[in-house]
Design an enzyme around this catalytic site. Structure first.
Site, PDB file in Angstrom:
ATOM      1  N   ASP A 303      27.069  -4.987  27.943  1.00  0.00           N
ATOM      2  CA  ASP A 303      26.874  -4.757  26.514  1.00  0.00           C
ATOM      3  C   ASP A 303      27.822  -3.662  26.074  1.00  0.00           C
ATOM      4  OD1 ASP A 303      24.928  -6.599  25.904  1.00  0.00           O
ATOM      5  OD2 ASP A 303      23.332  -5.323  26.687  1.00  0.00           O
ATOM      6  N   GLU A 344      26.212   8.633  12.632  1.00  0.00           N
ATOM      7  CA  GLU A 344      27.473   8.464  11.908  1.00  0.00           C
ATOM      8  C   GLU A 344      27.623   9.553  10.852  1.00  0.00           C
ATOM      9  OE1 GLU A 344      25.443   5.800  12.363  1.00  0.00           O
ATOM     10  OE2 GLU A 344      26.642   4.113  13.082  1.00  0.00           O
ATOM     11  N   PHE A 373      20.728   5.095   2.246  1.00  0.00           N
ATOM     12  CA  PHE A 373      21.333   3.800   2.551  1.00  0.00           C
ATOM     13  C   PHE A 373      20.251   2.721   2.497  1.00  0.00           C
ATOM     14  CE2 PHE A 373      22.302   0.404   5.506  1.00  0.00           C
ATOM     15  CZ  PHE A 373      23.599   0.105   5.153  1.00  0.00           C
ATOM     16  N   ALA A 375      19.786  -1.667   3.015  1.00  0.00           N
ATOM     17  CA  ALA A 375      20.483  -2.886   3.415  1.00  0.00           C
ATOM     18  C   ALA A 375      20.926  -3.659   2.175  1.00  0.00           C
ATOM     19  CB  ALA A 375      19.569  -3.748   4.274  1.00  0.00           C
ATOM     20  N   MET A 379      25.218   1.125   0.718  1.00  0.00           N
ATOM     21  CA  MET A 379      25.931   2.406   0.591  1.00  0.00           C
ATOM     22  C   MET A 379      24.927   3.529   0.392  1.00  0.00           C
ATOM     23  SD  MET A 379      27.723   1.906  -3.097  1.00  0.00           S
ATOM     24  CE  MET A 379      26.750   1.814  -4.573  1.00  0.00           C
ATOM     25  N   ASP A 518      16.610 -10.413  26.040  1.00  0.00           N
ATOM     26  CA  ASP A 518      17.544 -10.491  27.174  1.00  0.00           C
ATOM     27  C   ASP A 518      16.935 -11.227  28.358  1.00  0.00           C
ATOM     28  OD1 ASP A 518      19.730  -9.178  26.137  1.00  0.00           O
ATOM     29  OD2 ASP A 518      18.946  -7.197  26.655  1.00  0.00           O
TER      30      ASP A 518
END
Lengths: 678, 572
Positions: A303, A344, A373, A375, A379, A518
């Site tokens: 990954d 970030e 922010f 979705a 922004m 997974d």
């Protein structure tokens, strides 16, 4: 590393191994290993001959006794090697066992009442309540609540981890402690089958089954034993023709020297030690078969996030548009990110400080309005002191600029595309109607990954990076990290399809995973390493669990698998190569009476026929002891191509194994002569 | 003699050079590809297959393949046994030769059915024309074809990916005989005819000698038999003296052609491997390993024989032409040594000189070829034997590079090791136990020279004679050290049993092994894969063959030829 390392110098382990070496002389133990069983039968026979000779004063009891003595020691040394490997495993198991204290559990009954019961009575499917300060009584899954859990007993990692219901962090392990809050756990294992139990059984070697390669090697060793049994058994009638009589101790000595005792004595120690190395790396394999398969892996699926790159993107560069200064852009970006607690966002503040010396500001007096922010808007930003600053996805911010009466700047597209093509994520910053520039968010590749991939490539292993990124970004990161291939915009189904495709070509695939989604791929892969922090489903689907939850561990697992096989191969070669010198010591000595001219074959110049035979037997026994550390540690592993590895090991263990015993046997012979035993 | 060295080198080079196109042709034949020869033999092949009712399109798995092989061979064995026993009452018997005694018939039938051609009789007086033609020559074709078929089935197994069938034995057998052996034998027989080898249905002729005595000179269908005897690694001669007999081997040219024929098909089989598995490098590696085993043995034999026998000068016998006892003056010591090593390495067994008279180490070199039994080897089976060594070498080498061992992308696991072990174990078992029984019988019998009477010179040389006989039987070679009185029930029965088991155990076990490998998926190569075609692996394989051979046979070598050699006067 939570696992205690034991060394040859560990007194307690050595002492126990010495005792066990004697205990293992039991023929019922030896019969499992045909090579050593033959040695035991030979030792008994020689001892019997010695006794008869002693009582009847015939033959050469001193010689027979000597040979018998060293044959028994050959066996004891072999047993000692196995006992050492087991002892080291037991030491690890004891350390684990200490972490398991008899606890009580609050079992939740159907009516919502809890009852206090011993943890050992819990069955799969029971529900238990665990509150802060309590031990989790069994392996299970959190079905309600969230808690911080101290898992240091299992992983050695002291920082607590969060476990919560639903999602991929719901698995808890018995023997770990809840530090805060209250959770309800559904027990997923019956008593004696918990994770800890399996781990203890595994390192102790209690559940050890022979792996496919061990079985095949066992057959080769049995073949060689049979061949040499045949060679030795036909000597008396053949020699009778020449009028020579070969005493039984000499025949037994020749047989024991010829059959592959070196590898026969060490083969189980090598297997146990390989498993222990894995455990020392905090990886728990469900079977030895999985460890061997790891050595054969052709393709590694890794990954991207968390394995190849650090978990989060980081701001790497401010790119102002024409007419905007770098400082102005950084200032706006910092303001927009002050309330952004995502990694970030924080990295933007850090970069602004590092590049432009901008410190964090106190905005409390300015009554800022932070726009989080979502979705939907894609922004975030801040309205403060009449300024409206926004940062976010290119399209979203451009739409915002236009809605504020601005026009999209000419150069923006080019900058955005350049960032995207280099594998980064562009964040556009705007203030009102004016676009200021772009923040380059970049995936940061972990240190040393490139060289790791290079060594994997040299070993013939292809690495494939799996990521949800778009192909453009994925390609750039793949290039930077040096992986061979990538799977972009990957869904769990894509991953599964990739594994199936590789396997259809005959390749073995290894992967790591932690999420429930997974699990099918982990089950499909030949080597599936589940993260300990992952879900129970993932852990059950895989055939190894990494207690440190470190996806790059896969590389070490592959190396351990290869090292295990290489050690077996090297010692097999060494064992067979040794026979040449032993032949040159024993065969001339054996027939010297019938054919005095055979003295010229005594190339080592050994003192007497007696000492020639004894020297070979003694060398054969001592070489087992000398190789115990190698068997436990594994042969030196280097990531080389197949041809280079083979050349190296053939030189060291093949050629070396041919020459060394000539010197060794001569040395023993000199010592025997010096001691007057020759 | 120096010219002879050059001749040997030239013959080897020519044999190798010819083997390359022949190998390619064999591969094309067995892969079912068109060849220029189709129009000539295609109809014949089709006719035979139609006549025998074989469905050429039906593939066989390894069990069916092995069963067909065993059943067809068993039928031929029974027929041979019947004809040998009854030949006195059958036609084509101009010299009125009587039927064989039962143990000799058993031995001889077993010998020719197994491609061994061990002869406990002398052709001139032991076999009728019918036996020579219908049994001996026929079996010389069919057994070579059987070996070639087995090798091709093994190769198909190696090339296959998840394959369940290995081909069709009946089709392979007919193809090998009709497309490979028959045309090549025809060419060689014609050359021999041209050189003076007889080919007639008439019996012996009488001639008056200069002293006025009468000599009976045996003749017969010689040329056709000598050709397939050499090509098919059979070795059983028309006459007792084999290719030392002037009718079997009349000239220098015939000697050259026959020498090359010994090596041709065994060498070509290896090149065919490269085509079938589509890896030329692997074929080059196997060929090089075989050559690297062959040349040292050749060097030992040639220098020993050319050097002369060290005891002879003391008797006043000139040894400047080498050790000439038991050798044809026409051939000389060097060409005889070359033949001796080639014929034992390839499991052929024909001779052009007396092996019993070789110097001790020259004899050892010949025996080493029998012991290893994989240096080019018998048609087809030489490769099959080497395949077993390859599996062992691959297993050890694979582990040393840290992978589950694999050969040509096929994983070698416990089942494969079991089958390889079975094939590998049988050979030393047959030789060592057989020789041990014979030695023990001899040493435990009171006055063995009178009662057993099979050794005329006991001591290490007599030991070598017995050892050689079992080695030759186990390697399906058929040459004899002679000097051994071997036409006794003891030798007829023991070597007969050894020949049969030593033929079929090492064919069936590798067939099963190939069947098991064929069913596995082929793992693609990577940088971590052992390259079977590499020099490194070649060295490994060579070392495995040499070390295993040494470990198995050093004690008997010491008791026989080495003890004899060391007892020679030194300073020769």
């Amino acid at each position: 590393m939570s696992m205690p390392r034991t060394t040859l110098r560990d007194r307690a382990v050595v002492r126990q191994a010495v005792v066990d070496a004697w205990r293992k002389l039991d023929p019922r133990v030896q019969v499992r290993n045909p090579v050593m069983f033959v040695v035991e039968a030979g030792s008994l026979l020689t001892t019997a001959v010695f006794a008869v000779e002693l009582v009847s004063s015939t033959g050469d009891p001193a010689f027979s006794g000597h040979v018998a003595f060293w044959l028994w020691f050959t066996l004891l040394f072999a047993n000692f090697a196995e006992a050492m490997a087991e002892g080291r495993g037991k030491a690890q198991a004891d350390a684990l066992r200490r972490t398991r204290t008899e606890t009580t559990a609050n079992r939740l009954a159907g009516d919502g009442q809890t009852a206090c019961v011993p943890a050992s009575t819990l069955r799969r499917g029971d529900l238990v309540v665990v509150v802060a300060g309590e031990w989790i009584p069994a392996d299970g899954e959190v079905i309600e609540g969230i808690a911080s859990v101290d898992e240091s007993a299992i992983t050695g990692e002291s920082a607590p981890v969060i476990r919560e219901s639903g999602g991929d962090r719901s698995a808890v392990t018995g023997g770990t402690r809840v530090l805060s809050d209250r959770i309800i756990v559904r027990v997923t294992s019956d008593p004696g089958q918990s994770f800890l139990d399996r781990m203890i059984a595994l390192v102790e070697g209690a559940e050890r089954q022979k792996t496919p390669n061990e079985l095949a090697l066992g057959i080769l060793l049995a073949l060689l034993t049979l061949v040499f049994l045949l060679v030795v058994a036909t000597i008396p009638p053949l020699a009778a023709y020449a009028g020579a009589e070969v005493p039984i101790p000499v025949l037994v000595a020749l047989l024991v020297c010829l059959i592959p005792t070196t590898i026969g004595a060490l083969v189980s120690a090598i297997g146990i030690a390989g498993m222990n190395r894995l455990v020392q790396c905090n990886v728990l394999a469900m079977s030895g078969r999985a460890v061997e398969a790891a050595g054969d892996v052709h393709t590694l699926l890794l990954d991207k996030t968390g394995t190849i790159t650090l978990g989060n993107r980081q701001a790497a560069e401010f790119i102002p548009l024409p007419g905007v200064s770098g400082e102005e852009l950084a200032d706006a970006a910092q303001l927009a990110s002050l309330a952004d607690e995502t990694p970030e966002g924080r990295s933007i503040v850090v970069l602004a400080k590092a590049r432009h010396g901008l410190r964090g500001r106190d905005l409390t007096g300015l009554a800022p309005v932070f726009v989080p922010f979502s979705a939907h808007t894609r922004m975030s930003g801040v309205d403060v002191a009449g300024r409206e600053i926004r940062k976010g996805a290119t399209d979203a911010v451009l739409a915002y600029v236009i809605s504020r009466g601005g026009s999209p700047p000419q150069d923006l597209r080019a900058v955005v595309e350049r960032v995207a093509r280099s594998g980064g994520t562009p964040l556009v910053v705007a203030e009102g109607p004016r676009a200021l520039g772009v923040i380059h968010l970049k995936d940061v590749i972990k240190d040393g990954m490139r060289s790791r991939f290079e060594s994997l490539r040299a070993m013939g292993i292809r690495t494939v990076m799996v990521t949800g990124d778009n192909p453009l970004t994925a390609a750039a990161i793949a290039r930077e990290a040096g992986v061979d291939d990538f799977l972009a915009e990957a869904t769990p189904e894509d991953k599964m399809a990739l594994i199936r495709r590789e396997q259809a070509e005959g390749k073995l695939v290894a992967m790591t995973g932690d999420g429930t989604n997974d699990a099918p791929a982990l089950a499909q892969a030949d080597v599936g390493v589940a993260m300990n922090s992952g879900t129970t489903a993932a852990k059950e689907a895989g055939n190894m669990v990494d207690l440190d939850s470190n996806p790059t561990k896969l590389v070490e697992v592959v190396e351990i698998g290869k090292q295990l096989l290489m050690t077996r191969g090297a010692l097999t070669t060494f064992s067979i190569a040794n026979d040449v010198a032993k032949y040159f010591a024993i065969v001339p000595a054996m027939f010297l009476l019938a054919f005095p001219q055979l003295a010229v074959l005594n190339v080592m110049g050994l003192a007497t026929p007696r000492s020639a035979i004894l020297s070979a037997v003694i060398f054969n026994a001592l070489v087992i002891v000398a190789l115990i550390p190698l068997a436990l540690k594994g042969v030196a592993y280097r990531p080389l191509g197949a041809a280079a590895l083979l050349r190296r090991n053939m030189l060291v263990y093949g050629l070396g194994g041919t020459i060394l015993p000539f010197l060794g046997i001569k040395a023993v012979d000199l010592l025997l002569a010096a001691a007057g035993l020759a | 003699m120096s010219g002879d060295y050059g001749a040997v080198a030239l013959l080897i080079v020519v044999a190798i050079g010819l083997s390359i196109p022949v190998g390619r042709y064999i591969a094309l034949v067995f892969m079912g590809r068109p060849t220029w020869f189709d129009r000539v033999v295609g109809p014949l092949e089709g006719f035979i297959l139609r006549l025998s009712g074989v469905d050429a399109t039906r593939g066989q798995d390894w069990r069916q393949y092995a069963t067909s092989l065993l059943v067809s061979n068993a039928v031929m064995w029974l027929a041979a046994l019947a004809i040998f026993t009854a030949q006195g009452h059958l036609p084509f018997n101009p010299d009125a030769i009587a039927g064989m005694e039962p143990t000799l018939a058993f031995n001889t039938a077993s010998s020719f059915t197994t491609n061994t051609n061990l002869q406990h009789y002398s052709g001139e007086t032991g076999l009728s024309l019918l036996s020579q033609m219908v049994v001996v020559t026929f079996l010389q074709f069919m057994t070579a074809a059987t070996g070639m078929a087995a090798a091709m089935a093994v190769m198909r197994g190696l090339a296959g990916d998840r394959l369940t069938t290995l081909g069709n034995f009946h089709v392979d057998l007919v193809r090998a005989a009709v497309r490979v052996l028959l045309p090549m034998s025809l060419v060689i027989a014609l050359v021999l005819l041209g050189q003076g080898t007889p080919m007639t249905f008439d019996g012996a002729v009488s001639a008056s000698t200069l002293e006025g005595g009468e000599q009976r000179i045996a003749r017969g269908v010689v040329a056709s038999m000598v050709a397939i005897k050499q090509l098919g690694t059979n070795g059983g001669g028309y006459f007792g003296a084999n290719s030392a007999h002037p009718f079997e081997n009349p000239t220098a040219l015939s000697n050259a052609v026959e020498s090359i024929s010994i090596l041709l098909l065994p060498m070509a089989t290896i090149w065919a491997l490269g085509h079938v598995v589509r890896r030329r490098r692997v074929a080059v590696m196997v060929f090089a390993v075989m050559l690297a085993l062959y040349l040292p043995l050749l060097a030992v034999a040639v220098t020993q024989e050319a050097g002369g026998h060290p005891a002879m000068p003391q008797l006043g016998v000139d040894q400047s032409a080498g050790a000439m006892e038991g050798k044809e003056v026409r051939m000389g010591s060097v060409l005889t040594a070359f033949w001796a090593v080639s014929t034992t390495a390839t499991s052929n067994g024909s001779v052009n000189g007396m092996l019993d008279s070789l110097t001790p180490l020259g004899g050892l070199a010949a025996m080493a070829g029998l012991w290893l039994n994989c240096i080019f080897g018998g048609v087809g089976v030489g490769f099959v034997n080497m395949f077993v060594f390859i599996v062992i070498a691959v297993f050890v080498a694979g582990m040393m590079i840290g992978r589950t061992p694999e050969f040509l992308g096929k994983r070698v696991e416990a089942k494969e090791m079991k089958l390889a072990s079975l094939a590998l174990l049988w050979h030393p078992l047959a030789i060592l136990v057989g020789t041990a029984i014979a030695s023990w019988t001899w040493s435990a019998t009171a006055q063995p020279g009178d009662t057993l009477a099979w050794l005329r010179n006991p001591g290490p040389h007599g030991f070598s004679e017995m050892l050689y006989e079992f080695s030759s039987a186990a390697a399906n070679n058929g040459s004899g050290f002679e000097g051994l009185g071997d036409n006794t029930p003891f030798w007829n029965i023991t070597t007969g049993v050894v020949m049969v088991l030593s033929r079929y155990v090492p064919i069936v076990a590798p067939l099963a092994l190939a069947g098991s490998l064929a069913a596995k998926p082929t793992v693609p190569d990577s940088a971590g894969t052992l390259q079977a075609g590499s020099l490194t692996f070649g060295v490994m394989l060579w070392a495995v063959v040499v070390v295993l051979g040494l470990l198995m046979f050093l004690p008997v070598a010491v008791l026989g030829p080495i003890a004899e050699f060391l007892a020679l006067p030194t300073g020769s």
